[in-house]
Motif scaffolding. Sequence first.
Motif, PDB file in Angstrom:
ATOM      1  N   ALA A  64       0.826  -1.210   0.000  1.00  0.00           N
ATOM      2  CA  ALA A  64       0.000   0.000   0.000  1.00  0.00           C
ATOM      3  C   ALA A  64       0.861   1.261   0.000  1.00  0.00           C
ATOM      4  CB  ALA A  64      -0.932   0.010   1.217  1.00  0.00           C
ATOM      5  N   ALA A  65       1.942   1.242   0.815  1.00  0.00           N
ATOM      6  CA  ALA A  65       2.830   2.394   0.876  1.00  0.00           C
ATOM      7  C   ALA A  65       3.550   2.594  -0.447  1.00  0.00           C
ATOM      8  CB  ALA A  65       3.840   2.222   2.010  1.00  0.00           C
ATOM      9  N   SER A  66       3.989   1.497  -1.066  1.00  0.00           N
ATOM     10  CA  SER A  66       4.680   1.595  -2.354  1.00  0.00           C
ATOM     11  C   SER A  66       3.743   2.118  -3.435  1.00  0.00           C
ATOM     12  CB  SER A  66       5.239   0.232  -2.760  1.00  0.00           C
ATOM     13  OG  SER A  66       6.212  -0.206  -1.841  1.00  0.00           O
ATOM     14  N   TYR A  67       2.500   1.656  -3.427  1.00  0.00           N
ATOM     15  CA  TYR A  67       1.530   2.121  -4.424  1.00  0.00           C
ATOM     16  C   TYR A  67       1.236   3.603  -4.225  1.00  0.00           C
ATOM     17  CZ  TYR A  67      -2.685   2.435  -7.246  1.00  0.00           C
ATOM     18  OH  TYR A  67      -3.606   2.805  -8.187  1.00  0.00           O
ATOM     19  N   ARG A  68       1.160   4.032  -2.959  1.00  0.00           N
ATOM     20  CA  ARG A  68       0.919   5.444  -2.677  1.00  0.00           C
ATOM     21  C   ARG A  68       2.090   6.298  -3.186  1.00  0.00           C
ATOM     22  NH1 ARG A  68      -0.563   5.043   2.255  1.00  0.00           N
ATOM     23  NH2 ARG A  68       1.401   5.453   3.298  1.00  0.00           N
ATOM     24  N   ASP A  69       3.306   5.803  -3.006  1.00  0.00           N
ATOM     25  CA  ASP A  69       4.469   6.525  -3.526  1.00  0.00           C
ATOM     26  C   ASP A  69       4.375   6.704  -5.039  1.00  0.00           C
ATOM     27  OD1 ASP A  69       5.561   6.780  -1.038  1.00  0.00           O
ATOM     28  OD2 ASP A  69       6.995   5.130  -1.257  1.00  0.00           O
ATOM     29  N   LEU A  70       3.963   5.661  -5.729  1.00  0.00           N
ATOM     30  CA  LEU A  70       3.823   5.746  -7.188  1.00  0.00           C
ATOM     31  C   LEU A  70       2.737   6.745  -7.574  1.00  0.00           C
ATOM     32  CD1 LEU A  70       4.114   1.968  -8.192  1.00  0.00           C
ATOM     33  CD2 LEU A  70       5.814   3.770  -8.549  1.00  0.00           C
ATOM     34  N   GLU A  71       1.632   6.736  -6.836  1.00  0.00           N
ATOM     35  CA  GLU A  71       0.551   7.698  -7.099  1.00  0.00           C
ATOM     36  C   GLU A  71       1.044   9.130  -6.931  1.00  0.00           C
ATOM     37  OE1 GLU A  71      -3.800   6.035  -5.986  1.00  0.00           O
ATOM     38  OE2 GLU A  71      -2.455   6.286  -4.274  1.00  0.00           O
ATOM     39  N   LEU A  72       1.775   9.369  -5.860  1.00  0.00           N
ATOM     40  CA  LEU A  72       2.241  10.722  -5.570  1.00  0.00           C
ATOM     41  C   LEU A  72       3.265  11.191  -6.595  1.00  0.00           C
ATOM     42  CD1 LEU A  72       2.539  10.458  -1.679  1.00  0.00           C
ATOM     43  CD2 LEU A  72       0.733  11.562  -3.002  1.00  0.00           C
ATOM     44  N   GLU A  73       4.158  10.295  -7.002  1.00  0.00           N
ATOM     45  CA  GLU A  73       5.129  10.652  -8.036  1.00  0.00           C
ATOM     46  C   GLU A  73       4.433  10.939  -9.355  1.00  0.00           C
ATOM     47  OE1 GLU A  73       8.521   8.198  -8.507  1.00  0.00           O
ATOM     48  OE2 GLU A  73       8.886   7.969  -6.363  1.00  0.00           O
ATOM     49  N   SER A  74       3.431  10.137  -9.674  1.00  0.00           N
ATOM     50  CA  SER A  74       2.675  10.347 -10.909  1.00  0.00           C
ATOM     51  C   SER A  74       1.958  11.693 -10.876  1.00  0.00           C
ATOM     52  CB  SER A  74       1.662   9.212 -11.094  1.00  0.00           C
ATOM     53  OG  SER A  74       0.856   9.442 -12.231  1.00  0.00           O
ATOM     54  N   PHE A  75       1.431  12.052  -9.711  1.00  0.00           N
ATOM     55  CA  PHE A  75       0.732  13.336  -9.585  1.00  0.00           C
ATOM     56  C   PHE A  75       1.698  14.503  -9.771  1.00  0.00           C
ATOM     57  CE2 PHE A  75      -0.856  16.884  -6.952  1.00  0.00           C
ATOM     58  CZ  PHE A  75      -2.046  17.113  -7.605  1.00  0.00           C
ATOM     59  N   GLN A  76       2.870  14.407  -9.154  1.00  0.00           N
ATOM     60  CA  GLN A  76       3.864  15.474  -9.312  1.00  0.00           C
ATOM     61  C   GLN A  76       4.270  15.636 -10.771  1.00  0.00           C
ATOM     62  OE1 GLN A  76       5.165  17.547  -6.869  1.00  0.00           O
ATOM     63  NE2 GLN A  76       3.698  16.676  -5.434  1.00  0.00           N
ATOM     64  N   LYS A  77       4.422  14.527 -11.467  1.00  0.00           N
ATOM     65  CA  LYS A  77       4.789  14.590 -12.882  1.00  0.00           C
ATOM     66  C   LYS A  77       3.662  15.192 -13.717  1.00  0.00           C
ATOM     67  CE  LYS A  77       6.713  11.888 -16.687  1.00  0.00           C
ATOM     68  NZ  LYS A  77       5.922  12.596 -17.700  1.00  0.00           N
ATOM     69  N   LEU A  78       2.429  14.827 -13.380  1.00  0.00           N
ATOM     70  CA  LEU A  78       1.282  15.382 -14.104  1.00  0.00           C
ATOM     71  C   LEU A  78       1.242  16.905 -13.978  1.00  0.00           C
ATOM     72  CD1 LEU A  78      -1.477  15.055 -15.585  1.00  0.00           C
ATOM     73  CD2 LEU A  78      -2.525  14.868 -13.312  1.00  0.00           C
ATOM     74  N   VAL A  79       1.391  17.409 -12.764  1.00  0.00           N
ATOM     75  CA  VAL A  79       1.372  18.860 -12.538  1.00  0.00           C
ATOM     76  C   VAL A  79       2.532  19.525 -13.275  1.00  0.00           C
ATOM     77  CG1 VAL A  79       1.571  20.678 -10.788  1.00  0.00           C
ATOM     78  CG2 VAL A  79       0.204  18.630 -10.318  1.00  0.00           C
ATOM     79  N   THR A  80       3.707  18.898 -13.221  1.00  0.00           N
ATOM     80  CA  THR A  80       4.876  19.440 -13.916  1.00  0.00           C
ATOM     81  C   THR A  80       4.627  19.528 -15.416  1.00  0.00           C
ATOM     82  OG1 THR A  80       6.359  18.510 -12.234  1.00  0.00           O
ATOM     83  CG2 THR A  80       7.341  19.114 -14.345  1.00  0.00           C
TER      84      THR A  80
END
Length: 401
Positions: free
Chosen positions: A41-57
Motif C-alpha cells: 500500500a505504501a509503495s503504491y501510494r508513492d507511485l501515485e504521488l510521483e505520478s501526480f507530481q509529474k502530471l502537474v509538472t
Amino acid sequence: MPSANNQSPSPFSSFGFSLFGIRRGQQIHSLESNGESGSRAASYRDLELESFQKLVTDKFQDLCGASDDELLSIDWIKKLLDAFTCCHDEFRTILWNNKEHVSKSPMDKSISEFMESWSVKALDICNNTSRDAIQKIRMWLKHIEIFLFAMNSNQRALSEGQFQRARKALMDSALAMLDVKDAGSVISSLSRRSFGQRNAKKDNHHHHLTMLSQSRSWSVSQSWSATKQLQSIASNLVPPRVNEIVATGGLATLFYTMNSALLFVLFALVASVPSCQDRGLNIQFSVPRQFLWRAHVTSLYERIMDESRKRENRNSNGLLKEIKQVERCSRRINEIVDSVQFPLTDEQKMEVELILKEFAIFYEAIRDGLDPLESHVRAAYNKINTFRTEWLDYQLHFGKI
C-alpha cells in the motif's frame, strides 16, 4: 509539449536520502508487524504521488510554453482551467484511494482546511468570475456592439452625428466595466472630451452617466475582494517539512502541490477579468526548489506580474488579451474623435475604417470566446464543489465529523 523521452528524476528525490531511508525503514517495519499488504500500500501510494507530481509538472510546462501573445488569452485561460480540472481529478482519486489514511491525524487537519477554507474561497472566486465578471464583460460588449453599429455606414463620408453616437457608446462601455467607486472619475475624464464647446445636450448626457453610476450595483458584497481572498490563501500556503512528509506518507506534498496549483489558477483568473472592488494582484507566491513544477509556475507568475506592471495596463479592466485589444482600439478611436475636423479627409476616413475593421475582429473574438470561457470556469467550480460535497458526506456518514 514535454518530450516523452525526457526522463525526470523522482519528484521527491531532492528532499534527500533521509526521507526515503525513513520510508524504507517504515516499510521494513510494516513487513515485520503488518505483513506485506502495508508495504504494498505504501509503495503504491508513492507511485501515485510521483505520478501526480509529474502530471502537474507536465501541465504547467505546457502552459509555460505560451508566447507573450498567447498568455492570458481566452484560449490560454481555458487551457489553464483544463489543466486544473485534470490535476484535480487525479488529486481526488488519490485522496479516495487513501481515505482512511487522510481521515486520521495528522492528515485530517489538512483535508479539513482544504474543504472548509481553500475550497470555499475558490468557489467564491469562480462564482464571482462566472456570475459577475463575465456578465460585466457581456454588458461591455453590448455597448461595443452599439458603437460598431453607429460607426457602420454605407455613406461616402462618416458624419459628426455618427461620431457623437459612437462616443456615447464608448463612454457607456467604459462605465459598464467599472465599479461604482471608479465611475465618477471616469465620467469626469470622458466628459472633458468634446467636439467643441459644451452644450446642453452634452450636459444632459453627463447627467445621465452620473445617475447611472450612482444606481449601479453588483451582486456581490461591497466588502468582498478577490485580492483579499487570494492573499488569505497565499498566507496559509506553507511548504511541508520533511518530518511532516514522512508522518503523512508523502500526502503532505499532495496537498501542498494541489493548493499551489489552485492558488495560481485563481490568481490568473482574477488577473484576467474585471475583479470586484479591487485591482491589485499583490500576493506572495514562493515555491521550494525541490518541487519539479516550481520553475514553470514561478515563471508564469512572474510573466503575469510583469504584464500587470506595464504602464498601459495599470488601469486596464483585466489582463485578458482580448479585452486589452478592444480597449486599445477604443483609445485610438477616442484620439481620432478628439482631433478630426468634419468632413473627414480621405486619409482620415481610411484610418478610421482600418481601426474599425481591427476593432470588429477583436470584438468577435471575445464575443465568441466568452461562453466557452464561462463553461470552463463553471466546470472548475463544479469539480471543486462536487468533491467537497462528496467528502463531507463521507465524513458525516462514517462519523468523522
